[in-house]
Design a protein around this motif. Sequence first.
Motif, PDB file in Angstrom:
ATOM      1  N   ALA A  82       0.833  -1.197   0.000  1.00  0.00           N
ATOM      2  CA  ALA A  82       0.000   0.000   0.000  1.00  0.00           C
ATOM      3  C   ALA A  82       0.872   1.253   0.000  1.00  0.00           C
ATOM      4  CB  ALA A  82      -0.911   0.003   1.218  1.00  0.00           C
ATOM      5  N   GLU A  83       0.407   2.253  -0.738  1.00  0.00           N
ATOM      6  CA  GLU A  83       1.106   3.528  -0.756  1.00  0.00           C
ATOM      7  C   GLU A  83       0.972   4.184   0.616  1.00  0.00           C
ATOM      8  OE1 GLU A  83      -0.403   7.447  -2.653  1.00  0.00           O
ATOM      9  OE2 GLU A  83       0.737   6.380  -4.188  1.00  0.00           O
ATOM     10  N   GLN A  84       2.061   4.739   1.113  1.00  0.00           N
ATOM     11  CA  GLN A  84       2.048   5.456   2.383  1.00  0.00           C
ATOM     12  C   GLN A  84       2.422   6.905   2.124  1.00  0.00           C
ATOM     13  OE1 GLN A  84       3.717   3.573   5.909  1.00  0.00           O
ATOM     14  NE2 GLN A  84       4.217   1.812   4.636  1.00  0.00           N
ATOM     15  N   VAL A  85       1.715   7.816   2.768  1.00  0.00           N
ATOM     16  CA  VAL A  85       1.896   9.243   2.541  1.00  0.00           C
ATOM     17  C   VAL A  85       2.122   9.942   3.872  1.00  0.00           C
ATOM     18  CG1 VAL A  85       0.790  11.331   1.650  1.00  0.00           C
ATOM     19  CG2 VAL A  85       0.371   9.146   0.516  1.00  0.00           C
ATOM     20  N   PHE A  86       3.073  10.879   3.891  1.00  0.00           N
ATOM     21  CA  PHE A  86       3.397  11.627   5.104  1.00  0.00           C
ATOM     22  C   PHE A  86       3.579  13.101   4.740  1.00  0.00           C
ATOM     23  CE2 PHE A  86       4.804   7.319   5.582  1.00  0.00           C
ATOM     24  CZ  PHE A  86       4.404   6.978   6.860  1.00  0.00           C
ATOM     25  N   ASP A  87       2.995  13.992   5.535  1.00  0.00           N
ATOM     26  CA  ASP A  87       3.098  15.433   5.301  1.00  0.00           C
ATOM     27  C   ASP A  87       3.770  16.115   6.491  1.00  0.00           C
ATOM     28  OD1 ASP A  87       1.739  15.645   2.748  1.00  0.00           O
ATOM     29  OD2 ASP A  87      -0.071  15.098   3.828  1.00  0.00           O
ATOM     30  N   PHE A  88       4.433  17.247   6.204  1.00  0.00           N
ATOM     31  CA  PHE A  88       5.163  17.987   7.224  1.00  0.00           C
ATOM     32  C   PHE A  88       5.150  19.458   6.829  1.00  0.00           C
ATOM     33  CE2 PHE A  88       9.397  19.315   9.005  1.00  0.00           C
ATOM     34  CZ  PHE A  88       9.105  19.103  10.335  1.00  0.00           C
ATOM     35  N   LEU A  89       4.877  20.339   7.768  1.00  0.00           N
ATOM     36  CA  LEU A  89       4.839  21.774   7.548  1.00  0.00           C
ATOM     37  C   LEU A  89       5.786  22.424   8.540  1.00  0.00           C
ATOM     38  CD1 LEU A  89       3.194  24.130   6.110  1.00  0.00           C
ATOM     39  CD2 LEU A  89       1.792  24.119   8.176  1.00  0.00           C
ATOM     40  N   VAL A  90       6.643  23.342   8.045  1.00  0.00           N
ATOM     41  CA  VAL A  90       7.624  23.965   8.919  1.00  0.00           C
ATOM     42  C   VAL A  90       7.887  25.399   8.453  1.00  0.00           C
ATOM     43  CG1 VAL A  90       9.628  23.149   7.599  1.00  0.00           C
ATOM     44  CG2 VAL A  90       9.868  23.570  10.036  1.00  0.00           C
ATOM     45  N   TYR A 117      12.819  14.578   9.650  1.00  0.00           N
ATOM     46  CA  TYR A 117      11.569  14.151   9.016  1.00  0.00           C
ATOM     47  C   TYR A 117      11.871  13.157   7.889  1.00  0.00           C
ATOM     48  CZ  TYR A 117       7.874  14.526   5.465  1.00  0.00           C
ATOM     49  OH  TYR A 117       6.941  14.251   4.483  1.00  0.00           O
ATOM     50  N   ILE A 118      12.839  13.470   7.041  1.00  0.00           N
ATOM     51  CA  ILE A 118      13.219  12.578   5.932  1.00  0.00           C
ATOM     52  C   ILE A 118      13.680  11.233   6.495  1.00  0.00           C
ATOM     53  CG2 ILE A 118      14.831  12.220   4.010  1.00  0.00           C
ATOM     54  CD1 ILE A 118      12.694  14.365   3.454  1.00  0.00           C
ATOM     55  N   ASP A 119      14.483  11.250   7.538  1.00  0.00           N
ATOM     56  CA  ASP A 119      14.961  10.004   8.155  1.00  0.00           C
ATOM     57  C   ASP A 119      13.821   9.185   8.753  1.00  0.00           C
ATOM     58  OD1 ASP A 119      17.590  10.558   7.469  1.00  0.00           O
ATOM     59  OD2 ASP A 119      18.113  11.374   9.435  1.00  0.00           O
ATOM     60  N   ARG A 120      12.924   9.849   9.510  1.00  0.00           N
ATOM     61  CA  ARG A 120      11.806   9.139  10.149  1.00  0.00           C
ATOM     62  C   ARG A 120      10.883   8.508   9.119  1.00  0.00           C
ATOM     63  NH1 ARG A 120      11.355  13.882  12.886  1.00  0.00           N
ATOM     64  NH2 ARG A 120       9.381  14.362  11.854  1.00  0.00           N
ATOM     65  N   VAL A 121      10.493   9.303   8.126  1.00  0.00           N
ATOM     66  CA  VAL A 121       9.584   8.790   7.108  1.00  0.00           C
ATOM     67  C   VAL A 121      10.292   7.747   6.249  1.00  0.00           C
ATOM     68  CG1 VAL A 121       8.169   9.385   5.104  1.00  0.00           C
ATOM     69  CG2 VAL A 121       8.185  10.877   7.113  1.00  0.00           C
ATOM     70  N   GLY A 122      11.552   7.988   5.934  1.00  0.00           N
ATOM     71  CA  GLY A 122      12.320   7.010   5.180  1.00  0.00           C
ATOM     72  C   GLY A 122      12.361   5.662   5.866  1.00  0.00           C
ATOM     73  N   ALA A 123      12.548   5.666   7.178  1.00  0.00           N
ATOM     74  CA  ALA A 123      12.553   4.415   7.947  1.00  0.00           C
ATOM     75  C   ALA A 123      11.181   3.743   7.885  1.00  0.00           C
ATOM     76  CB  ALA A 123      12.955   4.685   9.397  1.00  0.00           C
ATOM     77  N   ARG A 124      10.118   4.519   8.002  1.00  0.00           N
ATOM     78  CA  ARG A 124       8.751   3.958   7.932  1.00  0.00           C
ATOM     79  C   ARG A 124       8.456   3.354   6.572  1.00  0.00           C
ATOM     80  NH1 ARG A 124       4.546   6.641  11.077  1.00  0.00           N
ATOM     81  NH2 ARG A 124       3.228   5.035  10.158  1.00  0.00           N
ATOM     82  N   ASN A 135      16.214   2.438   1.544  1.00  0.00           N
ATOM     83  CA  ASN A 135      17.583   1.984   1.811  1.00  0.00           C
ATOM     84  C   ASN A 135      18.470   3.182   2.134  1.00  0.00           C
ATOM     85  OD1 ASN A 135      19.108   2.892  -0.666  1.00  0.00           O
ATOM     86  ND2 ASN A 135      17.658   1.540  -1.694  1.00  0.00           N
ATOM     87  N   GLU A 136      19.572   2.932   2.835  1.00  0.00           N
ATOM     88  CA  GLU A 136      20.429   4.003   3.364  1.00  0.00           C
ATOM     89  C   GLU A 136      21.043   4.862   2.260  1.00  0.00           C
ATOM     90  OE1 GLU A 136      21.725   6.610   5.884  1.00  0.00           O
ATOM     91  OE2 GLU A 136      20.528   4.902   6.563  1.00  0.00           O
ATOM     92  N   SER A 137      21.434   4.266   1.157  1.00  0.00           N
ATOM     93  CA  SER A 137      22.019   5.029   0.056  1.00  0.00           C
ATOM     94  C   SER A 137      21.012   6.038  -0.505  1.00  0.00           C
ATOM     95  CB  SER A 137      22.496   4.082  -1.046  1.00  0.00           C
ATOM     96  OG  SER A 137      22.949   4.809  -2.153  1.00  0.00           O
ATOM     97  N   ALA A 138      19.802   5.562  -0.770  1.00  0.00           N
ATOM     98  CA  ALA A 138      18.759   6.447  -1.289  1.00  0.00           C
ATOM     99  C   ALA A 138      18.388   7.504  -0.259  1.00  0.00           C
ATOM    100  CB  ALA A 138      17.531   5.638  -1.691  1.00  0.00           C
ATOM    101  N   LEU A 139      18.361   7.127   1.013  1.00  0.00           N
ATOM    102  CA  LEU A 139      18.028   8.068   2.072  1.00  0.00           C
ATOM    103  C   LEU A 139      19.034   9.222   2.110  1.00  0.00           C
ATOM    104  CD1 LEU A 139      15.901   8.478   4.260  1.00  0.00           C
ATOM    105  CD2 LEU A 139      17.374   7.202   5.811  1.00  0.00           C
ATOM    106  N   GLY A 140      20.305   8.921   1.944  1.00  0.00           N
ATOM    107  CA  GLY A 140      21.324   9.966   1.894  1.00  0.00           C
ATOM    108  C   GLY A 140      21.107  10.910   0.717  1.00  0.00           C
ATOM    109  N   SER A 175       5.536   6.753  -0.753  1.00  0.00           N
ATOM    110  CA  SER A 175       6.051   5.641  -1.531  1.00  0.00           C
ATOM    111  C   SER A 175       5.213   5.512  -2.792  1.00  0.00           C
ATOM    112  CB  SER A 175       5.988   4.342  -0.725  1.00  0.00           C
ATOM    113  OG  SER A 175       4.642   4.046  -0.391  1.00  0.00           O
ATOM    114  N   ASP A 176       5.844   5.016  -3.839  1.00  0.00           N
ATOM    115  CA  ASP A 176       5.154   4.709  -5.090  1.00  0.00           C
ATOM    116  C   ASP A 176       5.866   3.498  -5.682  1.00  0.00           C
ATOM    117  OD1 ASP A 176       3.713   4.618  -7.422  1.00  0.00           O
ATOM    118  OD2 ASP A 176       4.477   6.514  -8.219  1.00  0.00           O
ATOM    119  N   GLY A 177       5.413   2.310  -5.297  1.00  0.00           N
ATOM    120  CA  GLY A 177       6.132   1.097  -5.674  1.00  0.00           C
ATOM    121  C   GLY A 177       7.477   1.087  -4.980  1.00  0.00           C
TER     122      GLY A 177
END
Length: 145
Positions: free
Chosen positions: A3-11, A24-31, A35-40, A71-73
């Motif tokens: 399933a596609e997962q969506v997360f929003d953040f306002l700052v 935020y990128i790290d937290r959502v990336g983990a959820r 992978n660590e390379s793409a996360l960087g 996420s999208d696939g």
Amino acid sequence: MSAEQVFDFLVKASLDNLQEIRSYIDRVGARLGVNESALGDLRLAVDEAVTNVILHGYGKLDGIVELHMQSDGDAVVIRIRDRARTFDPSQVSAPQLDTALRNRPLGGMGIFLIRKMMDEAEFLPLPGGGNEIRLVKRGAIQTGI
């Protein structure tokens, strides 16, 4: 992850909030299972994009930055929205990579880095003002087992 997962953040658009955006990128990336390379790569691209919004879009004006990560696939899609003056990336000069670093002006690498790190980087004006940057990183999420 099917399933596609969506997360929003306002700052608030402030350099002081860049660490919060990276978190935020790290937290959502983990959820999402990024992978660590793409996360960087995502962290760096978003950092560059948001820094440009803050410094060049809003300048000395107050503003906000909205992040939407999903996420999208096997891909991660991030949309960064602002209400700053409209930005046209075709008006930004390409960095002079063949010139010695000491002879280059400071800065000017943000859009170049964003485009190198992402599989897609689209810069769009928003109706009524502001901008959206749409970033896509394919192969960032391992799907299936």
